[in-house]
Each structure stands twice: as C-alpha cells, then as structure tokens.
Design a protein around this motif. Structure first.
Motif, PDB file in Angstrom:
ATOM      1  N   GLY A  11      65.123  25.968  75.806  1.00 12.69           N
ATOM      2  CA  GLY A  11      65.150  25.893  74.345  1.00 12.69           C
ATOM      3  C   GLY A  11      63.780  26.141  73.743  1.00 12.69           C
ATOM      4  O   GLY A  11      63.482  25.638  72.656  1.00 12.69           O
ATOM      5  N   ASP A  22      67.522  30.796  79.616  1.00 10.08           N
ATOM      6  CA  ASP A  22      68.349  29.620  79.334  1.00 10.08           C
ATOM      7  C   ASP A  22      69.818  29.820  79.666  1.00 10.08           C
ATOM      8  O   ASP A  22      70.447  28.974  80.311  1.00 10.08           O
ATOM      9  CB  ASP A  22      68.219  29.230  77.853  1.00 10.08           C
ATOM     10  CG  ASP A  22      66.812  28.779  77.487  1.00 10.08           C
ATOM     11  OD1 ASP A  22      65.911  28.882  78.346  1.00 10.08           O
ATOM     12  OD2 ASP A  22      66.622  28.328  76.348  1.00 10.08           O
ATOM     13  N   ILE A  34      65.413  19.938  76.189  1.00 12.89           N
ATOM     14  CA  ILE A  34      65.426  20.873  75.070  1.00 12.89           C
ATOM     15  C   ILE A  34      64.189  20.667  74.202  1.00 12.89           C
ATOM     16  O   ILE A  34      63.945  19.568  73.700  1.00 12.89           O
ATOM     17  CB  ILE A  34      66.700  20.693  74.231  1.00 12.89           C
ATOM     18  CG1 ILE A  34      67.939  20.928  75.104  1.00 12.89           C
ATOM     19  CG2 ILE A  34      66.704  21.643  73.032  1.00 12.89           C
ATOM     20  CD1 ILE A  34      69.258  20.610  74.415  1.00 12.89           C
ATOM     21  N   SER A  49      70.898  25.470  71.738  1.00 13.17           N
ATOM     22  CA  SER A  49      70.718  24.868  73.061  1.00 13.17           C
ATOM     23  C   SER A  49      71.670  23.701  73.263  1.00 13.17           C
ATOM     24  O   SER A  49      72.233  23.520  74.349  1.00 13.17           O
ATOM     25  CB  SER A  49      69.277  24.402  73.242  1.00 13.17           C
ATOM     26  OG  SER A  49      68.370  25.490  73.147  1.00 13.17           O
TER      27      SER A  49
END
Length: 277
Positions: A11, A22, A34, A49
């Motif tokens: 993230g 990711d 994150i 995310s």
C-alpha cells in the motif's frame, strides 16, 4: 503442523506513482501491513489496499512510518516520544477508518523502516508506540523484533506481540540489517529460504511468529512463492495471528477522557540532547 504468519509491507504507492507488487503478493500472505500516508500511501491507495485484503481474506495492520516521503521513511530523523505517540495515533486512526467502514477490524500495528528500527532499540520510543496502541485499541497486536525494546514494552503494556523475522533482509550475528537491501545481499530463493528457516528455528517456542517479505523487493512474488513451498515442505502452515473476519470492536465512550500527553520531561530531555549533538 507449526503455524506461521506471512506478512508483507504494501500500500505504499501514492498519487500517480505505483510501487510494489501488491496485487501479486496479497493472495500468498496472511497479514498485510498497509502504509498510512506518511512514508507512502494515500487515501485512495489505503482504501484499495483494504478492499484487496478483504477480497483475499488477509488480516490488516497499520504500517506506521516517519513523515518522510523523500526518504521513503528509511532515513532516521530525530523524533521525540511525544512525536512517535502522535504519529502512531494519527496513522493507525486513519487506516482504521477505512477498515471499519468495510465492517472489518484491524489486527495489528507494524512500524516501517527507520521508525521500526528506532523503536526496537530505544526504550522511550518503544513505550510511546505502546501507549498509542493501548489508548486507541489495546486488542491490537504489535509486530516487533525478538529481544527488542519494542517487544519488551508491548509485554509490559499487556499488549499481544508477534515476533518478526525478515526473509528478504540480510542478518549479521543474528541481527537484521534493515538498510542493506542490495540484490546481492538479499539473494535468490535459496538464500531467502535458508535465512528464513534459520531465523524461525532461533525463535522456536515463541507464541506467535511472522515472516516478512517486502512488496518492493525485486522479484518479491517469486521469492515468496518459493518460500511458501519450502515452508510447507518443512512442516509449516500459514495463518494470521488473529482471524481477520472478527466483528468490529465497539467504540468506547471517550467523551470524558483527556487526550494523553507523555511526560514533558521525557520529551524535553530528548530534544535537549538532540540540540546538544
């Protein structure tokens, strides 16, 4: 089988800048750290995310870093305990908002880069981190290096801890070298596997263990895939320290609570020593 958590720092993209693998890493991990907008990440990336983690049933934690985009949070900056407390509260709270509106609950807090190393070796900074976690949500777990000040401070604060080893960072005398991250020092799949198994063996008996592979490491998805296969062959299974689908914790009534301020003498002494140097 012995269970272990697989976590990944991710993230960390922001604006028009895309960073890390990711989407490829998320299906293979059990916990996601994150970024919360300081060293990397932004509101849209945080939201995306969280959604990606929920899609794959991955537990979520706040990846709290120094406010240093230029250095990606990897430069050590003189920081007082009060500043660390404020940074943690600010960033954990921001990510928690995105998680709560999805009907989920945050699992843990893991510091990033320079802040991670500073808090693991500095007792005052470690206790500032734990004070912020305790004030915000004492059910949150704290990821920390074994035998570190952060690990000890979390235990003293009655917080649950998860001890962490790094698959894609070299070790020297059993100490992780966080800033040495050349491709040669990281190595290929065999080096990553051997390093991880050795570090996990050194933590035999720990209640909760986690292995980190960074999303931005070159060939991270390949390294993680090979590592997962090797860990399975070695008798490990994978699970997050705490189920990610537990209901949201009730919001406490804090209307009469005074916001915490750390002891001024602690912060002042730190500032004075920094100026003197």
């Amino acid at each position: 089988m012995t269970t272990v958590d697989l976590n990944c720092d991710l993230g960390e993209s922001f604006g028009v800048y895309s960073y890390g693998s990711d989407s490829e890493m998320m299906p293979m991990i059990t916990s996601a750290n994150i970024a919360c907008g300081a060293h990397g990440g932004d509101p849209a990336v945080m939201r995306g995310s969280v959604d990606l983690a929920l899609t794959h049933g991955v537990a979520m934690g706040a990846h709290v870093g120094l406010p240093d985009r230029l250095g990606f949070g990897r430069r050590e900056i003189p920081t007082t305990p009060q500043e660390v407390y404020d940074l943690c509260l600010y960033q954990v709270g921001a990510l928690d908002a995105f998680i709560r509106v999805r009907g989920a609950t945050m699992q843990h807090v893991k510091l990033h880069g320079a802040l991670y190393m500073m808090a693991n070796r500095d007792r005052d900074l470690a206790h500032a981190v734990c004070a912020a976690v305790t004030d915000l949500d004492p059910t949150l777990k704290v990821y920390a290096l074994p035998r570190s000040h952060l690990h000890a401070a979390a235990i003293e604060s009655d917080l649950s801890t998860v001890v962490e080893v790094f698959a894609d960072r070299p070790y020297l005398d059993d100490e992780v070298q966080m800033y040495d991250r050349t491709a040669e020092l990281i190595g290929g799949p065999q080096e990553v596997i051997a390093r991880t198994l050795a570090q996990l063996s050194a933590l035999d008996g720990a209640d909760s263990r986690t292995v980190c592979v960074h999303s931005d490491t070159p060939n991270a998805p390949l390294l993680l895939s090979e590592l997962c296969s090797a860990l399975i062959d070695a008798g490990f299974s994978f699970r997050s320290p705490q189920p990610s689908n537990r209901p949201p914790a009730p919001v406490a009534d804090r209307s009469a609570q005074t916001p915490r301020t750390l002891e001024p003498a602690v912060a002042a002494s730190t500032i004075n020593s920094e100026r003197a140097s």
